[in-house]
Motif scaffolding. Structure first.
Motif, short mmCIF file in Angstrom:
data_model
loop_
_atom_site.label_atom_id
_atom_site.label_comp_id
_atom_site.label_asym_id
_atom_site.label_seq_id
_atom_site.Cartn_x
_atom_site.Cartn_y
_atom_site.Cartn_z
N ALA A 1 19.71 8.11 17.96
CA ALA A 1 18.69 8.93 17.30
C ALA A 1 18.61 10.25 18.06
CB ALA A 1 17.35 8.21 17.31
N ASN A 2 17.79 11.15 17.53
CA ASN A 2 17.61 12.45 18.18
C ASN A 2 17.12 12.29 19.62
OD1 ASN A 2 15.44 11.77 15.99
ND2 ASN A 2 14.28 12.59 17.70
N ASP A 3 17.02 13.39 20.33
CA ASP A 3 16.48 13.34 21.69
C ASP A 3 15.08 12.78 21.68
OD1 ASP A 3 18.78 14.46 22.72
OD2 ASP A 3 18.01 16.50 22.66
N LYS A 4 14.71 12.13 22.77
CA LYS A 4 13.37 11.56 22.89
C LYS A 4 12.34 12.68 22.71
CE LYS A 4 12.60 8.31 25.84
NZ LYS A 4 12.40 7.54 27.06
N PRO A 5 11.33 12.45 21.86
CA PRO A 5 10.32 13.48 21.63
C PRO A 5 9.59 13.87 22.92
CG PRO A 5 10.13 11.73 20.02
CD PRO A 5 11.10 11.26 21.06
N ALA A 6 9.29 15.15 23.05
CA ALA A 6 8.58 15.66 24.24
C ALA A 6 7.07 15.42 24.13
CB ALA A 6 8.88 17.14 24.42
N THR A 7 6.59 15.14 22.92
CA THR A 7 5.17 14.90 22.71
C THR A 7 4.99 13.57 22.00
OG1 THR A 7 5.12 15.94 20.53
CG2 THR A 7 4.79 17.40 22.43
N ASP A 8 3.74 13.14 21.83
CA ASP A 8 3.46 11.89 21.13
C ASP A 8 3.76 11.98 19.63
OD1 ASP A 8 2.71 10.64 23.46
OD2 ASP A 8 0.57 11.04 23.19
N THR A 9 3.77 13.18 19.07
CA THR A 9 4.05 13.37 17.65
C THR A 9 5.54 13.58 17.45
OG1 THR A 9 1.89 14.39 17.34
CG2 THR A 9 3.51 14.75 15.62
N VAL A 10 6.14 12.74 16.58
CA VAL A 10 7.56 12.83 16.29
C VAL A 10 7.71 13.66 15.01
CG1 VAL A 10 9.65 11.53 15.75
CG2 VAL A 10 7.97 10.59 17.34
N HIS A 11 8.17 14.90 15.15
CA HIS A 11 8.27 15.81 14.01
C HIS A 11 9.59 15.68 13.25
CE1 HIS A 11 4.52 17.88 14.75
NE2 HIS A 11 4.84 17.89 16.03
N PHE A 12 10.59 15.09 13.85
CA PHE A 12 11.84 14.90 13.14
C PHE A 12 12.49 13.60 13.58
CE2 PHE A 12 12.87 17.33 16.90
CZ PHE A 12 14.07 16.81 17.35
#
Length: 180
Positions: free
Chosen positions: A58-69
């Motif tokens: 999957a994409n890179d681990k999200p930097a915030t708690d909200t996964v935008h993509f």
């Protein structure tokens, strides 16, 4: 409505992004299918079971708690000729739910089945079937798990040949992909 040229450019960008993701996953485990049930990407295309278990990620681990993509993909073999990818962008953030997209919806969600066209050992083009972002196509993604490890889910759709009139039907899709 986007022109065919811009759709082709977008499709090429997606294929390149998935190829880069595949190469980065290669660093972690050689890109092989793990066989442990944690990392897989399978579906039926026109009724035939296809396994895209190489370089699944999957994409890179999200930097915030909200996964935008959410970007998930895999290749059928180590040669990275035939692959499948899912792309979704959400301003409000992804959740564990079902998303449906067709050529007329505003949701940025698509499934892509692609085959690299090889001549004399070089990629000379790519045959791409899109679902969800072309008129006459559709794509359904259900996210069943969205954790710090990665994303899991199911998918299906009617994918249209980019620049053509042919379609493929995708059923029984399922994946489990760790973040890069």
């Amino acid at each position: 409505m986007k022109s065919i040229t811009s759709k082709l450019k977008f499709a090429c960008i997606i294929v390149m992004a998935l190829a880069i993701m595949g190469l980065s996953a290669c660093k972690k485990n050689g890109g092989t299918a793990t066989g442990d049930g944690e990392k897989f990407f399978t579906c039926k295309i026109n009724g035939k079971l296809r396994e895209f278990n190489y370089h699944v990620n999957a994409n890179d681990k999200p930097a915030t708690d909200t996964v935008h993509f959410v970007v998930v993909g895999g290749w059928e073999k180590e040669d990275m000729v035939t692959g499948f990818g899912i792309d979704m962008q959400l301003k409000e953030g992804a959740k564990e739910t079902t998303y449906t997209s067709n050529g007329t919806s505003n949701l940025l969600l698509s499934g892509k089945y692609y085959i690299q066209d090889i001549k004399n050992g070089k990629i000379v083009g790519t045959t791409i079937y899109n679902g969800g972002d072309l008129d006459g196509s559709s794509f359904i993604l259900t996210i069943t798990s969205l954790t710090k490890w990665g994303v899991k889910g199911t998918f299906s759709g009617k994918l249209k040949l980019l620049g053509g009139d042919d379609y493929v039907t995708v059923t029984e899709g399922k994946f489990s992909a760790p973040y890069n």
